[in-house]
Design a protein around this motif. Sequence first.
Motif, PDB file in Angstrom:
ATOM      1  N   ARG A   7      10.073  -5.932  10.664  1.00 53.51           N
ATOM      2  CA  ARG A   7      10.101  -5.209  11.737  1.00 53.51           C
ATOM      3  C   ARG A   7       8.114  -5.193  12.013  1.00 53.51           C
ATOM      4  O   ARG A   7       7.269  -5.043  12.785  1.00 53.51           O
ATOM      5  CB  ARG A   7      10.005  -3.724  12.480  1.00 53.51           C
ATOM      6  N   LYS A   8       7.920  -5.641  10.723  1.00 53.72           N
ATOM      7  CA  LYS A   8       6.307  -5.607  10.595  1.00 53.72           C
ATOM      8  C   LYS A   8       5.704  -7.042  10.778  1.00 53.72           C
ATOM      9  O   LYS A   8       6.343  -7.963  10.920  1.00 53.72           O
ATOM     10  CB  LYS A   8       6.083  -5.272   8.683  1.00 53.72           C
ATOM     11  N   LEU A   9       4.665  -6.930  11.298  1.00 52.16           N
ATOM     12  CA  LEU A   9       4.140  -8.171  11.139  1.00 52.16           C
ATOM     13  C   LEU A   9       3.320  -8.926  10.262  1.00 52.16           C
ATOM     14  O   LEU A   9       2.836  -8.862   9.230  1.00 52.16           O
ATOM     15  CB  LEU A   9       2.708  -7.906  12.311  1.00 52.16           C
ATOM     16  N   VAL A  54      -3.519  -2.022  14.340  1.00 52.40           N
ATOM     17  CA  VAL A  54      -1.309  -1.569  13.706  1.00 52.40           C
ATOM     18  C   VAL A  54      -1.260  -1.677  12.007  1.00 52.40           C
ATOM     19  O   VAL A  54      -0.007  -2.286  11.771  1.00 52.40           O
ATOM     20  CB  VAL A  54      -0.767  -2.922  15.092  1.00 52.40           C
ATOM     21  N   LEU A  55      -2.512  -1.801  11.335  1.00 48.79           N
ATOM     22  CA  LEU A  55      -2.669  -2.060   9.819  1.00 48.79           C
ATOM     23  C   LEU A  55      -1.422  -1.398   9.126  1.00 48.79           C
ATOM     24  O   LEU A  55      -0.465  -2.319   8.499  1.00 48.79           O
ATOM     25  CB  LEU A  55      -3.818  -1.813   9.568  1.00 48.79           C
ATOM     26  N   ALA A  56      -0.460  -0.740   9.889  1.00 42.72           N
ATOM     27  CA  ALA A  56       0.829   0.375   9.542  1.00 42.72           C
ATOM     28  C   ALA A  56       1.915  -0.243   9.375  1.00 42.72           C
ATOM     29  O   ALA A  56       3.192  -0.751   9.487  1.00 42.72           O
ATOM     30  CB  ALA A  56       0.960   2.014  10.091  1.00 42.72           C
ATOM     31  N   GLU A  57       1.637  -1.118  10.155  1.00 42.97           N
ATOM     32  CA  GLU A  57       3.230  -2.104  10.259  1.00 42.97           C
ATOM     33  C   GLU A  57       2.921  -3.674  10.380  1.00 42.97           C
ATOM     34  O   GLU A  57       3.839  -4.737  11.227  1.00 42.97           O
ATOM     35  CB  GLU A  57       3.157  -2.004  12.404  1.00 42.97           C
ATOM     36  N   VAL A  58       1.813  -3.877   9.601  1.00 43.54           N
ATOM     37  CA  VAL A  58       1.807  -5.337   8.804  1.00 43.54           C
ATOM     38  C   VAL A  58       1.962  -5.448   7.537  1.00 43.54           C
ATOM     39  O   VAL A  58       1.967  -4.845   6.742  1.00 43.54           O
ATOM     40  CB  VAL A  58      -0.239  -5.143   8.544  1.00 43.54           C
ATOM     41  N   ARG A  59       2.189  -6.301   7.082  1.00 38.45           N
ATOM     42  CA  ARG A  59       3.441  -6.382   6.183  1.00 38.45           C
ATOM     43  C   ARG A  59       2.908  -7.124   5.139  1.00 38.45           C
ATOM     44  O   ARG A  59       1.623  -8.119   5.329  1.00 38.45           O
ATOM     45  CB  ARG A  59       4.188  -7.992   6.076  1.00 38.45           C
ATOM     46  N   ALA A  60       2.324  -6.309   3.579  1.00 36.30           N
ATOM     47  CA  ALA A  60       1.414  -7.024   3.053  1.00 36.30           C
ATOM     48  C   ALA A  60       0.252  -6.871   3.653  1.00 36.30           C
ATOM     49  O   ALA A  60      -0.632  -7.605   3.656  1.00 36.30           O
ATOM     50  CB  ALA A  60       1.668  -8.049   2.428  1.00 36.30           C
ATOM     51  N   PRO A  61      -0.798  -5.699   4.385  1.00 35.06           N
ATOM     52  CA  PRO A  61      -1.278  -5.925   4.673  1.00 35.06           C
ATOM     53  C   PRO A  61      -2.965  -6.028   4.156  1.00 35.06           C
ATOM     54  O   PRO A  61      -3.301  -6.921   5.331  1.00 35.06           O
ATOM     55  CB  PRO A  61      -2.180  -4.088   5.364  1.00 35.06           C
ATOM     56  N   ARG A  62      -3.059  -6.093   3.632  1.00 36.77           N
ATOM     57  CA  ARG A  62      -4.646  -6.507   2.899  1.00 36.77           C
ATOM     58  C   ARG A  62      -4.400  -8.469   2.967  1.00 36.77           C
ATOM     59  O   ARG A  62      -5.114  -8.587   3.471  1.00 36.77           O
ATOM     60  CB  ARG A  62      -4.893  -6.172   0.837  1.00 36.77           C
ATOM     61  N   ARG A  63      -3.641  -8.429   2.492  1.00 29.07           N
ATOM     62  CA  ARG A  63      -3.417 -10.299   2.219  1.00 29.07           C
ATOM     63  C   ARG A  63      -2.995 -11.047   3.604  1.00 29.07           C
ATOM     64  O   ARG A  63      -4.039 -11.739   3.446  1.00 29.07           O
ATOM     65  CB  ARG A  63      -2.549 -10.680   1.555  1.00 29.07           C
ATOM     66  N   THR A  64      -2.495  -9.850   4.583  1.00 24.53           N
ATOM     67  CA  THR A  64      -2.555 -10.545   6.054  1.00 24.53           C
ATOM     68  C   THR A  64      -3.205 -11.293   7.030  1.00 24.53           C
ATOM     69  O   THR A  64      -3.990 -11.890   7.526  1.00 24.53           O
ATOM     70  CB  THR A  64      -0.754 -10.057   6.467  1.00 24.53           C
ATOM     71  N   LEU A  65      -4.597  -9.376   6.515  1.00 20.53           N
ATOM     72  CA  LEU A  65      -5.155  -8.799   7.351  1.00 20.53           C
ATOM     73  C   LEU A  65      -6.492 -10.518   7.110  1.00 20.53           C
ATOM     74  O   LEU A  65      -6.864 -10.378   7.950  1.00 20.53           O
ATOM     75  CB  LEU A  65      -5.679  -8.178   7.383  1.00 20.53           C
ATOM     76  N   ALA A  66      -6.532 -10.731   5.661  1.00 23.56           N
ATOM     77  CA  ALA A  66      -7.695 -10.693   5.053  1.00 23.56           C
ATOM     78  C   ALA A  66      -7.432 -12.757   5.342  1.00 23.56           C
ATOM     79  O   ALA A  66      -8.678 -13.571   5.734  1.00 23.56           O
ATOM     80  CB  ALA A  66      -7.971 -11.320   3.108  1.00 23.56           C
ATOM     81  N   ILE A  67      -5.623 -13.021   5.077  1.00 30.45           N
ATOM     82  CA  ILE A  67      -5.756 -14.199   6.264  1.00 30.45           C
ATOM     83  C   ILE A  67      -5.861 -14.983   7.822  1.00 30.45           C
ATOM     84  O   ILE A  67      -6.390 -15.352   8.602  1.00 30.45           O
ATOM     85  CB  ILE A  67      -4.724 -14.883   5.321  1.00 30.45           C
TER      86      ILE A  67
END
Length: 414
Positions: free
Chosen positions: A37-39, A270-283
């Motif tokens: 379910r995560k982004l 929506v960071l709680a619904e992001v997969r591996a949020p640190r890596r995903t957001l940084a990219i």
Amino acid sequence: MHPHPHRSGSHGSDKSGASRSNHRDVEAQRFSYTDDRKLGICSVAFLIINSMIGTGIFSAPADVFRATGSVGLSLLLWLLGGLLAFCGLSLYLEFGLAQPNRSGGEKNYLDRAYPRPRHLAVCVLAAQMVLLGVSSANAVAFGQLLVDACGSSSSSSSSSSSSGIAKETWAARGIGAACATLAVALHAALPQWGVRLMNVAGLFKMVVMLVVAFAGFAALAGLRGTDDDPHNFDRPFSNTPAGGASFSAYLGAIVSITYSFAGWENANYVLAEVRAPRRTLAIAAPLAVGLVAVLYVLANVAYFAAVPARELAGSEALVAALFFKTMFGEAAAAKTLPVFVAVSSLGSVLATSFAHSRLNQELAKERILPLGRFWASNRPFNAPAASLLLHWIVTMVVLFAPPLGESYDALIEL
């Protein structure tokens, strides 16, 4: 008598601490999502792209050119807009990477920055985001553009699309309401399909912007639907007769550009619904903002390569309508362009309802909103259906409250 009264107190404190910890664990589990379910990177990038690319890039370049009176200055201001977006993004990356598992964006950051008086800054944010963070402007744009595209004749549709989006009809409002309802219903009942549709809309936006960019290269090479060369790049920094050089005009131009770039912050909601949020957001975040900034500049180059400066400065049309008319003919401007911009507006509605409902839910969890327990609920589909309902209610009120024919301008001014 208790020989060691402090031990009894300590034991009570331990039990209280354990109870609070257990409550937090249960609460976290109640709002948790499985990895499917995560982004991922693509979904987060398309969330940002959908939030940023709306109707602004199809209309704002003409306003910016009227304010500056110069092709070169207009392009420099769009470059400045991209730089400002990256500056804001760099701050939000810092904040988001520091709290990678928490949704809510500014709500979390204001809580940390202004702890006293408690919740004051967050209450101000809640009033702004719940009442104004709505999908009404893009919804009514979606409705009116579809009405334009389905016009009975090419000429009437062209004049309608050329007059902009401000003079919407009841039919446009009805279609816009249906668009917002569809977005909310998908995200509430079929959240994975809502994300998939959002990704498809984001990909479509990218294709449309690439079509405009490559058509601009063709225009620079002399391949236009008309034989007229606008010569806008012969003296790019010379003022046209319609140019304005006042400080307030430049500020207005920068505000229009900043509004067109708005939306880069939505991934932080929506960071709680992001997969591996640190890596995903940084990219994903820098990638999305960088792509949008490049495409915006290329779109402006394309407009100036095809449309004469006098038409840009004197017309109230969507600048994209003038561009499509010059490059592809009257029929494309009348029928194809409204569909392109309508799908762009649909993507923005999907992204706004997805991101802002999560912010509403986080505010409800803190009981900032009245009936907080209800608005924070994830029932019945393990999705924030109640906070999506709140977003939908406010969107409908803002959509139908302004006088007919003036809602789009009123919403943009908000």
